[in-house]
Design a protein around this motif. Structure first.
Motif, mmCIF file in Angstrom:
data_model
loop_
_atom_site.group_PDB
_atom_site.id
_atom_site.type_symbol
_atom_site.label_atom_id
_atom_site.label_comp_id
_atom_site.label_asym_id
_atom_site.label_seq_id
_atom_site.Cartn_x
_atom_site.Cartn_y
_atom_site.Cartn_z
ATOM 1 N N ASP A 1 -8.002 7.222 9.324
ATOM 2 C CA ASP A 1 -9.013 6.519 8.525
ATOM 3 C C ASP A 1 -8.370 5.773 7.358
ATOM 4 O OD1 ASP A 1 -11.099 7.315 10.147
ATOM 5 O OD2 ASP A 1 -11.665 9.015 8.860
ATOM 6 N N ALA A 2 -7.346 6.373 6.743
ATOM 7 C CA ALA A 2 -6.653 5.721 5.630
ATOM 8 C C ALA A 2 -5.973 4.438 6.107
ATOM 9 C CB ALA A 2 -5.639 6.677 5.013
ATOM 10 N N GLY B 1 -9.156 4.130 -2.207
ATOM 11 C CA GLY B 1 -10.079 5.020 -1.512
ATOM 12 C C GLY B 1 -9.384 6.279 -1.059
ATOM 13 N N ARG C 1 -10.950 3.632 17.082
ATOM 14 C CA ARG C 1 -11.194 4.973 16.524
ATOM 15 C C ARG C 1 -11.803 5.850 17.607
ATOM 16 N NH1 ARG C 1 -9.302 7.150 13.702
ATOM 17 N NH2 ARG C 1 -10.793 7.971 12.265
ATOM 18 N N VAL D 1 -5.352 6.110 -0.385
ATOM 19 C CA VAL D 1 -4.744 4.788 -0.223
ATOM 20 C C VAL D 1 -4.694 4.146 -1.603
ATOM 21 C CG1 VAL D 1 -4.920 2.507 0.838
ATOM 22 C CG2 VAL D 1 -5.610 4.545 2.123
ATOM 23 N N ASN E 1 -6.749 2.775 8.775
ATOM 24 C CA ASN E 1 -7.825 1.894 9.233
ATOM 25 C C ASN E 1 -8.406 1.104 8.063
ATOM 26 O OD1 ASN E 1 -9.592 1.025 11.437
ATOM 27 N ND2 ASN E 1 -11.195 2.034 10.239
ATOM 28 N N MET E 2 -8.428 1.677 6.865
ATOM 29 C CA MET E 2 -8.925 0.965 5.691
ATOM 30 C C MET E 2 -8.019 -0.229 5.373
ATOM 31 S SD MET E 2 -8.109 1.089 2.132
ATOM 32 C CE MET E 2 -8.557 -0.415 1.353
ATOM 33 N N TYR F 1 0.830 -1.202 0.000
ATOM 34 C CA TYR F 1 0.000 0.000 0.000
ATOM 35 C C TYR F 1 0.865 1.252 0.000
ATOM 36 C CZ TYR F 1 -3.476 -3.356 1.546
ATOM 37 O OH TYR F 1 -4.301 -4.437 1.635
ATOM 38 N N PRO G 1 -7.875 -2.426 10.267
ATOM 39 C CA PRO G 1 -8.532 -1.725 11.388
ATOM 40 C C PRO G 1 -8.050 -2.266 12.733
ATOM 41 C CG PRO G 1 -10.014 -3.335 10.454
ATOM 42 C CD PRO G 1 -8.764 -3.373 9.618
ATOM 43 N N PHE H 1 -9.719 9.415 2.127
ATOM 44 C CA PHE H 1 -10.254 9.542 3.472
ATOM 45 C C PHE H 1 -9.964 10.922 4.045
ATOM 46 C CE2 PHE H 1 -9.145 5.285 2.344
ATOM 47 C CZ PHE H 1 -10.280 4.572 2.663
#
Length: 118
Positions: free
Chosen positions: A100-101, A93, A111, A83, A103-104, A72, A107, A95
Protein backbone atom coordinates in the motif's frame (compact mmCIF):
# COMPACT_ATOMS: atom_id res chain seq x y z
CA UNK A 1 -3.05 -2.96 42.60
CA UNK A 2 0.17 -1.43 43.91
CA UNK A 3 3.42 -1.62 41.96
CA UNK A 4 6.75 -1.62 43.70
CA UNK A 5 10.13 -0.97 42.11
CA UNK A 6 10.65 -4.74 41.63
CA UNK A 7 7.49 -4.96 39.51
CA UNK A 8 8.41 -1.83 37.56
CA UNK A 9 11.80 -3.32 36.64
CA UNK A 10 10.16 -6.55 35.48
CA UNK A 11 7.69 -4.78 33.17
CA UNK A 12 9.75 -3.71 30.19
CA UNK A 13 7.66 -2.62 27.26
CA UNK A 14 9.15 -3.58 23.92
CA UNK A 15 7.58 -1.64 21.05
CA UNK A 16 6.41 -3.68 18.07
CA UNK A 17 8.29 -2.97 14.90
CA UNK A 18 8.14 -4.49 11.46
CA UNK A 19 11.31 -4.99 9.46
CA UNK A 20 12.04 -5.03 5.76
CA UNK A 21 12.17 -8.70 4.82
CA UNK A 22 13.19 -10.61 1.69
CA UNK A 23 9.56 -10.69 0.52
CA UNK A 24 9.52 -6.88 0.70
CA UNK A 25 12.73 -6.76 -1.38
CA UNK A 26 11.13 -9.07 -3.97
CA UNK A 27 7.99 -6.94 -4.09
CA UNK A 28 10.08 -3.76 -4.35
CA UNK A 29 11.98 -5.17 -7.34
CA UNK A 30 8.73 -6.07 -9.12
CA UNK A 31 7.28 -2.66 -8.29
CA UNK A 32 10.33 -0.78 -9.64
CA UNK A 33 10.25 -2.77 -12.88
CA UNK A 34 6.52 -2.14 -13.31
CA UNK A 35 6.91 1.53 -12.37
CA UNK A 36 9.67 2.45 -14.82
CA UNK A 37 7.22 3.50 -17.56
CA UNK A 38 5.51 5.74 -14.95
CA UNK A 39 8.72 7.52 -13.92
CA UNK A 40 10.19 5.29 -11.20
CA UNK A 41 13.95 5.22 -11.82
CA UNK A 42 15.26 3.07 -9.00
CA UNK A 43 14.79 2.03 -5.37
CA UNK A 44 17.01 0.42 -2.80
CA UNK A 45 17.00 -0.66 0.84
CA UNK A 46 19.42 0.96 3.28
CA UNK A 47 20.23 0.32 6.95
CA UNK A 48 19.10 3.01 9.38
CA UNK A 49 21.86 5.27 10.68
CA UNK A 50 20.52 5.17 14.22
CA UNK A 51 18.39 2.51 15.86
CA UNK A 52 15.15 3.92 17.28
CA UNK A 53 12.57 2.01 19.31
CA UNK A 54 9.52 1.11 17.23
CA UNK A 55 11.09 2.13 13.89
CA UNK A 56 12.49 -0.37 11.39
CA UNK A 57 16.26 -0.81 11.18
CA UNK A 58 16.09 -0.30 7.42
CA UNK A 59 14.36 1.99 4.98
CA UNK A 60 13.66 2.24 1.25
CA UNK A 61 14.65 5.18 -0.91
CA UNK A 62 12.85 5.68 -4.22
CA UNK A 63 14.18 7.72 -7.12
CA UNK A 64 11.95 9.10 -9.86
CA UNK A 65 13.06 10.55 -13.17
CA UNK A 66 11.95 14.09 -12.26
CA UNK A 67 14.80 14.56 -9.75
CA UNK A 68 18.33 13.18 -9.26
CA UNK A 69 17.87 13.00 -5.47
CA UNK A 70 15.72 10.35 -3.76
CA UNK A 71 12.11 11.47 -3.92
CA UNK A 72 10.55 9.13 -1.33
CA UNK A 73 11.54 7.30 1.83
CA UNK A 74 9.55 4.30 3.11
CA UNK A 75 10.02 2.76 6.56
CA UNK A 76 7.97 1.10 9.24
CA UNK A 77 6.91 2.72 12.48
CA UNK A 78 5.26 0.20 14.79
CA UNK A 79 2.81 -1.75 12.65
CA UNK A 80 2.43 0.91 9.91
CA UNK A 81 4.48 1.77 6.81
CA UNK A 82 5.31 5.47 6.50
CA UNK A 83 5.90 7.26 3.19
CA UNK A 84 7.96 10.44 3.41
CA UNK A 85 8.72 13.10 0.83
CA UNK A 86 12.51 12.69 1.00
CA UNK A 87 13.18 16.10 -0.53
CA UNK A 88 10.96 18.14 1.82
CA UNK A 89 11.24 15.71 4.76
CA UNK A 90 7.47 15.59 5.29
CA UNK A 91 5.20 12.62 5.92
CA UNK A 92 2.83 11.86 3.05
CA UNK A 93 0.92 9.02 4.69
CA UNK A 94 1.05 5.78 6.64
CA UNK A 95 -0.26 2.44 5.49
CA UNK A 96 -1.05 -1.02 6.80
CA UNK A 97 1.12 -2.79 4.22
CA UNK A 98 4.36 -2.26 2.36
CA UNK A 99 2.49 -2.75 -0.92
CA UNK A 100 0.00 0.00 0.00
CA UNK A 101 2.88 2.38 0.77
CA UNK A 102 4.49 1.77 -2.63
CA UNK A 103 1.07 1.96 -4.28
CA UNK A 104 0.68 5.49 -2.87
CA UNK A 105 3.88 6.52 -4.69
CA UNK A 106 2.96 4.87 -8.01
CA UNK A 107 -0.01 2.48 -8.38
CA UNK A 108 1.65 0.15 -10.90
CA UNK A 109 0.95 -3.36 -9.58
CA UNK A 110 -2.51 -4.86 -9.23
CA UNK A 111 -3.68 -5.09 -5.63
CA UNK A 112 -4.62 -8.58 -4.51
CA UNK A 113 -6.62 -9.56 -1.46
CA UNK A 114 -4.00 -11.90 0.03
CA UNK A 115 -0.85 -10.01 -0.86
CA UNK A 116 2.39 -11.21 0.73
CA UNK A 117 4.07 -7.80 0.92
CA UNK A 118 2.38 -6.73 4.16
Amino acid sequence: MLYDSETARACNIIPFQMEILSRHRDYLNRWVEAGMPMGVSDADIFPAEQKQAGISSGYVLVWVRETPDPAYKVYSRGNRWVVMDAIRDTALGNFTSFADALNMIRPVLPREQNIVAA
